[in-house]
Design an enzyme around this catalytic site. Structure first.
Site, PDB file in Angstrom:
ATOM      1  N   PHE A 287      -1.495   8.254   4.196  1.00  0.00           N
ATOM      2  CA  PHE A 287      -2.267   8.921   5.272  1.00  0.00           C
ATOM      3  C   PHE A 287      -3.518   9.628   4.744  1.00  0.00           C
ATOM      4  O   PHE A 287      -3.797  10.786   5.080  1.00  0.00           O
ATOM      5  CB  PHE A 287      -1.408   9.931   6.047  1.00  0.00           C
ATOM      6  CG  PHE A 287      -0.356   9.352   6.941  1.00  0.00           C
ATOM      7  CD1 PHE A 287      -0.286   7.997   7.229  1.00  0.00           C
ATOM      8  CD2 PHE A 287       0.596  10.199   7.548  1.00  0.00           C
ATOM      9  CE1 PHE A 287       0.696   7.482   8.057  1.00  0.00           C
ATOM     10  CE2 PHE A 287       1.575   9.689   8.383  1.00  0.00           C
ATOM     11  CZ  PHE A 287       1.629   8.331   8.633  1.00  0.00           C
TER      12      PHE A 287
ATOM     13  N   ASN B 124       0.833  -1.210   0.000  1.00  0.00           N
ATOM     14  CA  ASN B 124       0.000   0.000   0.000  1.00  0.00           C
ATOM     15  C   ASN B 124       0.859   1.248   0.000  1.00  0.00           C
ATOM     16  O   ASN B 124       1.943   1.273   0.579  1.00  0.00           O
ATOM     17  CB  ASN B 124      -0.975  -0.011   1.193  1.00  0.00           C
ATOM     18  CG  ASN B 124      -0.419   0.712   2.407  1.00  0.00           C
ATOM     19  OD1 ASN B 124      -0.485   1.939   2.506  1.00  0.00           O
ATOM     20  ND2 ASN B 124       0.191  -0.045   3.333  1.00  0.00           N
TER      21      ASN B 124
ATOM     22  N   LYS C  87       5.572   3.823  17.139  1.00  0.00           N
ATOM     23  CA  LYS C  87       5.521   2.749  16.128  1.00  0.00           C
ATOM     24  C   LYS C  87       6.724   2.861  15.195  1.00  0.00           C
ATOM     25  O   LYS C  87       6.948   3.901  14.583  1.00  0.00           O
ATOM     26  CB  LYS C  87       4.215   2.837  15.331  1.00  0.00           C
ATOM     27  CG  LYS C  87       4.071   1.685  14.328  1.00  0.00           C
ATOM     28  CD  LYS C  87       2.647   1.546  13.853  1.00  0.00           C
ATOM     29  CE  LYS C  87       2.469   0.428  12.858  1.00  0.00           C
ATOM     30  NZ  LYS C  87       1.089   0.269  12.421  1.00  0.00           N
TER      31      LYS C  87
ATOM     32  N   ASN D 211       5.781  -1.430  11.437  1.00  0.00           N
ATOM     33  CA  ASN D 211       4.993  -0.948  10.304  1.00  0.00           C
ATOM     34  C   ASN D 211       5.320  -1.802   9.069  1.00  0.00           C
ATOM     35  O   ASN D 211       5.977  -2.841   9.201  1.00  0.00           O
ATOM     36  CB  ASN D 211       5.335   0.535  10.056  1.00  0.00           C
ATOM     37  CG  ASN D 211       4.128   1.316   9.581  1.00  0.00           C
ATOM     38  OD1 ASN D 211       3.433   0.881   8.661  1.00  0.00           O
ATOM     39  ND2 ASN D 211       3.878   2.461  10.189  1.00  0.00           N
TER      40      ASN D 211
ATOM     41  N   ASN E 149       5.129   5.927   3.410  1.00  0.00           N
ATOM     42  CA  ASN E 149       4.401   6.614   2.349  1.00  0.00           C
ATOM     43  C   ASN E 149       4.241   8.119   2.535  1.00  0.00           C
ATOM     44  O   ASN E 149       3.573   8.773   1.742  1.00  0.00           O
ATOM     45  CB  ASN E 149       3.019   5.961   2.166  1.00  0.00           C
ATOM     46  CG  ASN E 149       3.154   4.496   1.811  1.00  0.00           C
ATOM     47  OD1 ASN E 149       3.962   4.140   0.961  1.00  0.00           O
ATOM     48  ND2 ASN E 149       2.403   3.647   2.491  1.00  0.00           N
ATOM     49  N   THR E 150       4.821   8.647   3.611  1.00  0.00           N
ATOM     50  CA  THR E 150       4.879  10.099   3.788  1.00  0.00           C
ATOM     51  C   THR E 150       6.353  10.467   3.675  1.00  0.00           C
ATOM     52  O   THR E 150       7.156   9.999   4.485  1.00  0.00           O
ATOM     53  CB  THR E 150       4.309  10.518   5.161  1.00  0.00           C
ATOM     54  OG1 THR E 150       2.913  10.211   5.184  1.00  0.00           O
ATOM     55  CG2 THR E 150       4.491  11.998   5.422  1.00  0.00           C
TER      56      THR E 150
ATOM     57  N   SER F 179       5.678   5.217   8.784  1.00  0.00           N
ATOM     58  CA  SER F 179       5.023   4.937   7.507  1.00  0.00           C
ATOM     59  C   SER F 179       6.003   5.252   6.381  1.00  0.00           C
ATOM     60  O   SER F 179       6.637   6.310   6.387  1.00  0.00           O
ATOM     61  CB  SER F 179       3.766   5.780   7.344  1.00  0.00           C
ATOM     62  OG  SER F 179       3.358   5.715   5.991  1.00  0.00           O
TER      63      SER F 179
HETATM   64  C1  LIG Z   1      -3.687  -0.708   3.576  1.00  0.00           C
HETATM   65  C2  LIG Z   1      -2.862  -0.459   4.799  1.00  0.00           C
HETATM   66  C3  LIG Z   1      -2.886   0.788   5.404  1.00  0.00           C
HETATM   67  C4  LIG Z   1      -2.130   1.035   6.535  1.00  0.00           C
HETATM   68  N1  LIG Z   1      -2.184   2.266   7.129  1.00  0.00           N
HETATM   69  C5  LIG Z   1      -1.483   2.494   8.260  1.00  0.00           C
HETATM   70  C6  LIG Z   1      -1.572   3.738   8.921  1.00  0.00           C
HETATM   71  O1  LIG Z   1      -2.298   4.633   8.513  1.00  0.00           O
HETATM   72  N2  LIG Z   1      -0.820   3.911  10.050  1.00  0.00           N
HETATM   73  C7  LIG Z   1      -0.005   2.941  10.549  1.00  0.00           C
HETATM   74  O2  LIG Z   1       0.637   3.146  11.580  1.00  0.00           O
HETATM   75  N3  LIG Z   1       0.072   1.739   9.956  1.00  0.00           N
HETATM   76  C8  LIG Z   1      -0.635   1.493   8.832  1.00  0.00           C
HETATM   77  N4  LIG Z   1      -0.559   0.282   8.224  1.00  0.00           N
HETATM   78  C9  LIG Z   1       0.389  -0.735   8.772  1.00  0.00           C
HETATM   79  C10 LIG Z   1      -0.301  -1.740   9.682  1.00  0.00           C
HETATM   80  O3  LIG Z   1      -0.836  -1.123  10.819  1.00  0.00           O
HETATM   81  C11 LIG Z   1       0.706  -2.833  10.128  1.00  0.00           C
HETATM   82  O4  LIG Z   1       1.711  -2.217  10.912  1.00  0.00           O
HETATM   83  C12 LIG Z   1       1.371  -3.514   8.949  1.00  0.00           C
HETATM   84  O5  LIG Z   1       0.467  -3.715   7.898  1.00  0.00           O
HETATM   85  C13 LIG Z   1       1.968  -4.875   9.343  1.00  0.00           C
HETATM   86  O6  LIG Z   1       0.972  -5.750   9.830  1.00  0.00           O
HETATM   87  P1  LIG Z   1       0.251  -6.856   8.921  1.00  0.00           P
HETATM   88  O7  LIG Z   1       1.318  -7.631   8.232  1.00  0.00           O
HETATM   89  O8  LIG Z   1      -0.582  -7.654   9.887  1.00  0.00           O
HETATM   90  O9  LIG Z   1      -0.590  -6.121   7.938  1.00  0.00           O
HETATM   91  C14 LIG Z   1      -1.307   0.005   7.079  1.00  0.00           C
HETATM   92  C15 LIG Z   1      -1.293  -1.253   6.478  1.00  0.00           C
HETATM   93  C16 LIG Z   1      -2.047  -1.500   5.349  1.00  0.00           C
HETATM   94  C17 LIG Z   1      -2.008  -2.872   4.717  1.00  0.00           C
END
Ligand SMILES: Cc1cc2nc3c(=O)[nH]c(=O)nc-3n(C[C@H](O)[C@H](O)[C@H](O)COP(=O)(O)O)c2cc1C
Length: 337
Positions: free
Chosen positions: A113, A109, A215, A244, A175-176, A173
């Site tokens: 934000f 992704n 985080k 993350n 992506n920022t 993140s």
């Molecule tokens: C589509 C998507 C959007 C996410 N948006 C955020 C976010 O806004 N803030 C954040 O701290 N982590 C965000 N994450 C990261 C998740 O909270 C998590 O840390 C990461 O996906 C690893 O866990 P997972 O493998 O169970 O998905 C996002 C993950 C995905 C897949």
């Protein structure tokens, strides 16, 4: 049941299916249908002065604006983290920005934000009936220069702390642009000094201590993990979420999406995030609880996180691929570990 729903949802573009499924869940909640299936999963535990019904939480990013907290709470999560919330509304990156790697059980992704801003989230939380542990994950707006990032975190803290069980400072993140530079020692030290002062001020003013959680990324070197751990201890931070999404593409060989920019989550992230947790735990011991997240798709991957030193877990991609039944299965791993 979920495998059938998933088959249909996975036919749709990922962002569309994300929106449709959450809206459908909300409607089911309004009609009282989720209550029929709702599960209270009891595996209680206490960390950061908070009481968790069970140690399996929803990771940030699924419900950015607190639109679905009440509905999601019926699924049995021990805690829910919303956000990332920024001070002002922002659109995020242009679509498409979400990619499903089905064979790899992964997601890439680059949402960036996308959220409706702190005031909108406050309105939603005023209406919410959820009384469980609620984490609110905060970040900076894209156009805020990095040397003024602390101002954005402070604005979010002041607006959102009254509704939060804990606040997560998201500096990881991918992506920022440049956000991850806030993990560097000098920047992190300065940011956390500011945030601790806010926490203290809030505590005096409102007689409530709101734990601060940081985080971090999975793409840190051993030395960086060590430095971050030292700062978290020195600043008396209450918890740390590891990790993350990753910018690495290890474990992705064939997917046509592998060259898409963004953060990778799900199965290929599991080992990398468990390694970070292990290293972090070596430095922190049990002084600061670690919330483990990244590629938890089943009992085995959850057990690896517990063994690495995590005290609570969060899921996102595993929840998308395996459905709500995963929460109960994972809670049992904790009980038997
Ligand atoms: C589509 C998507 C959007 C996410 N948006 C955020 C976010 O806004 N803030 C954040 O701290 N982590 C965000 N994450 C990261 C998740 O909270 C998590 O840390 C990461 O996906 C690893 O866990 P997972 O493998 O169970 O998905 C996002 C993950 C995905 C897949």
């Amino acid at each position: 049941m979920y495998s059938l729903i998933k088959k249909i949802l996975f036919l749709l573009d990922p962002e569309t299916s994300h929106t449709i499924s959450l809206k459908a869940l909300k409607w089911c909640h309004r009609l009282g249908l989720t209550k029929l299936f709702s599960t209270k999963i009891k595996a209680p535990c206490e960390f950061m002065g908070l009481h968790f019904e069970n140690p399996i939480g929803l990771a940030a990013g699924l419900d950015k604006n607190a639109d679905y907290v009440d509905a999601l709470s019926d699924l049995g999560f021990g805690f829910i983290e919303i956000g990332t919330v920024t001070p002002r509304t922002q659109m995020g990156n242009p679509k498409p920005r979400l990619f499903r790697l089905v064979n790899e059980e992964a997601i890439i992704n680059r949402m960036g934000f996308n959220n409706k801003g702190a005031d909108y989230v406050v309105k939603n939380l005023k209406k919410s009936r959820y009384r469980g542990v609620l984490g609110i994950n905060i970040g900076k707006n894209k156009e805020t220069p990095l040397d003024q990032a602390a101002d954005d975190y402070v604005i979010c803290f002041r607006k959102l702390a009254p509704f939060a069980s804990y606040i997560t400072i998201n500096i990881s993140s991918p992506n920022t642009p440049d956000l991850r530079n806030l993990q560097a020692s000098a920047q992190l030290d300065a940011l956390l000094t500011t945030m601790k002062a806010e926490q203290q001020y809030f505590n005096v003013e409102y007689q409530r201590y709101v734990p601060l959680v940081v985080k971090i990324a999975p793409d840190l070197t051993d030395d960086e993990v060590k430095e971050i751990a030292a700062i978290l201890i020195a600043k008396k931070i209450d918890g740390v979420i590891a990790t993350n999404t990753t910018i690495s593409r290890d474990g992705i060989n064939e997917s046509r999406y592998k060259n898409e920019a963004g953060g990778l989550s799900g199965k290929p992230l599991q080992k990398r995030s468990a390694d970070i947790i292990k290293k972090l735990h070596q430095h922190l011991q049990d002084r600061i609880p670690i919330i483990g997240v990244g590629g938890i798709m089943d009992e085995a991957s959850a057990n690896e996180k517990w063994k690495a030193g995590a005290k609570l877990l969060q899921i996102y991609t595993g929840f998308i691929f395996k459905g709500p039944g995963l929460i109960k299965r994972l809670s049992r791993t904790k009980m038997s570990s």
